[in-house]
Design an enzyme around this catalytic site. Structure first.
Site, PDB file in Angstrom:
ATOM      1  N   ARG A 120     -14.747  31.346 -13.583  1.00 34.00           N
ATOM      2  CA  ARG A 120     -13.638  32.254 -13.910  1.00 34.00           C
ATOM      3  C   ARG A 120     -13.816  33.624 -13.263  1.00 34.00           C
ATOM      4  O   ARG A 120     -13.505  34.659 -13.856  1.00 34.00           O
ATOM      5  CB  ARG A 120     -13.503  32.402 -15.437  1.00 34.00           C
ATOM      6  CG  ARG A 120     -13.237  31.103 -16.159  1.00 34.00           C
ATOM      7  CD  ARG A 120     -11.890  30.486 -15.793  1.00 34.00           C
ATOM      8  NE  ARG A 120     -11.763  29.163 -16.364  1.00 34.00           N
ATOM      9  CZ  ARG A 120     -12.095  28.034 -15.737  1.00 34.00           C
ATOM     10  NH1 ARG A 120     -12.557  28.080 -14.485  1.00 34.00           N
ATOM     11  NH2 ARG A 120     -11.954  26.879 -16.316  1.00 34.00           N
TER      12      ARG A 120
ATOM     13  N   GLU B 240     -12.104  37.820 -19.687  1.00 36.13           N
ATOM     14  CA  GLU B 240     -11.357  37.108 -18.655  1.00 36.13           C
ATOM     15  C   GLU B 240     -10.094  37.899 -18.311  1.00 36.13           C
ATOM     16  O   GLU B 240      -9.647  37.909 -17.172  1.00 36.13           O
ATOM     17  CB  GLU B 240     -10.999  35.696 -19.140  1.00 36.13           C
ATOM     18  CG  GLU B 240     -10.392  34.805 -18.091  1.00 36.13           C
ATOM     19  CD  GLU B 240     -10.311  33.347 -18.514  1.00 36.13           C
ATOM     20  OE1 GLU B 240      -9.468  32.626 -17.936  1.00 36.13           O
ATOM     21  OE2 GLU B 240     -11.064  32.926 -19.401  1.00 36.13           O
TER      22      GLU B 240
ATOM     23  N   SER C 112      -6.410  33.169 -22.481  1.00 40.35           N
ATOM     24  CA  SER C 112      -7.729  33.338 -23.108  1.00 40.35           C
ATOM     25  C   SER C 112      -8.290  34.707 -22.734  1.00 40.35           C
ATOM     26  O   SER C 112      -8.368  35.048 -21.553  1.00 40.35           O
ATOM     27  CB  SER C 112      -8.680  32.242 -22.635  1.00 40.35           C
ATOM     28  OG  SER C 112      -8.255  30.975 -23.094  1.00 40.35           O
TER      29      SER C 112
END
Length: 330
Positions: free
Chosen positions: A176, A317, A228
């Site tokens: 990520r 994130e 998220s």
């Protein structure tokens, strides 16, 4: 006001057609999935790759403050807005085939639909992931053990004022993450990407995507969110110490941030109009009228509770961008 003056002087270096696209003091809550964000000093929505590259090259050559926006997911824009230029990538051309070439501004899920219709597998995990192809590349988007980095062959990028093609190693992909998420990385703008896909049965592709879509529908909230907020944790020792963690996750050494959040009782926590979703404990949602600061406070609460109980410092994130107070920047 310094940023405004610098950009005002630089506008004369753009072509007249490009200069006509620029707007002043554009409210960013209109362009983010969280529905928050103050005004950008300057805002330009580019629908042609050539326009995107022209503006990016100018900003880089003159070291002008700018931020590249996709579809506004995965970011939280400060209530005070963004200084300099918000360059909105609306370029959506795509040439579909086993070797697919697509503009970075193309909607990620819409690209999957086109490739599925062409009988090409590889992007099934894109179902339900909001945002653009460029955003997916910057965050190395993925789900259920699949990642976009595994498909990349070549990237069209503007760096140091020059447009060129680079290989996937240039992105320095990790979980990520990529070089473009790091403050220490050089400023660059993704224009397009070439992906290698695999021919497969349309029915098989559709069924795999449907399974992933159902998992998201059952878990994810309906309120405005950025997706998220925190990355999952890869820690074999921690995973093995959690008795209720599924065996497959223990074996992989991965602990979902939502699992840790829920274990700390964070579901349903609220700050003003912001809250931690009751459906998914790693989603910070706008319950109505939330400010960016309230969303950040809800996220900070989750992060501190997990650190206190598990000794794990969660990594964001979602990117917090814009003019935040010095003590609010992550």
């Amino acid at each position: 006001m310094e940023h405004v003056t610098i950009w005002a002087e630089a506008m004369g270096l753009l072509s007249p057609a490009t200069r006509a696209l620029v707007r002043r003091d554009e409210p960013m809550h209109r362009h983010t999935t969280l529905r928050v964000g103050g005004p950008a000093d300057y805002y330009l929505h580019a629908e042609e790759a050539e326009v995107l590259a022209e503006v990016a090259a100018l900003a880089q050559r003159l070291n002008l403050p700018h931020f590249l926006l996709g579809e506004g997911s995965n970011i939280c824009v400060a209530d005070a807005g963004v200084r300099g230029l918000m360059l909105h990538n609306g370029c959506r051309r795509a040439r579909i085939g086993p070797v697919t070439c697509v503009d970075a501004g193309h909607n990620f899920m819409a690209l999957f639909v086109k490739t599925m219709q062409a009988g090409l597998s590889g992007l099934e995990f894109a179902v339900g992931i909001p945002g653009t192809v460029g955003g997916a590349l910057v965050s190395n988007a993925g789900a259920y053990r699949a990642n976009i980095c595994d498909l990349v062959q070549e990237i069209d990028v503007v760096e140091a004022g020059v447009r060129r093609c680079v290989g996937p190693e240039w992105m320095e992909f990790s979980y990520r993450d990529s070089r473009l998420r790091r403050a220490s990385g050089s400023a660059a703008v993704l224009v397009g990407v070439t992906l290698r896909l695999t021919p497969a049965s349309k029915r098989e592709i559709r069924m795999k995507a449907r399974d992933l879509q159902m998992q998201r529908i059952l878990k994810q909230p309906w309120e405005p969110s950025a997706g998220s907020w925190f990355k999952n944790v890869y820690d074999t020792g921690l995973a093995e110490s959690l008795p209720k963690l599924p065996a497959a996750m223990k074996q992989a050494g991965v602990v979902p941030a939502a699992y840790l959040s829920e274990a700390c009782g964070c579901k349903g926590y609220q700050v003003g109009g912001a809250g931690i979703s009751g459906r998914h404990a790693n989603f910070i949602v706008n319950l109505g009228g939330a400010t960016a600061e309230e969303l950040r406070q809800a996220a900070a609460h989750l992060k501190s509770r997990v650190l206190e109980r598990f000794g794990v410092r969660l990594e964001e994130e979602v990117l917090c961008v814009g003019d935040w107070p010095a003590d609010r920047r992550w």
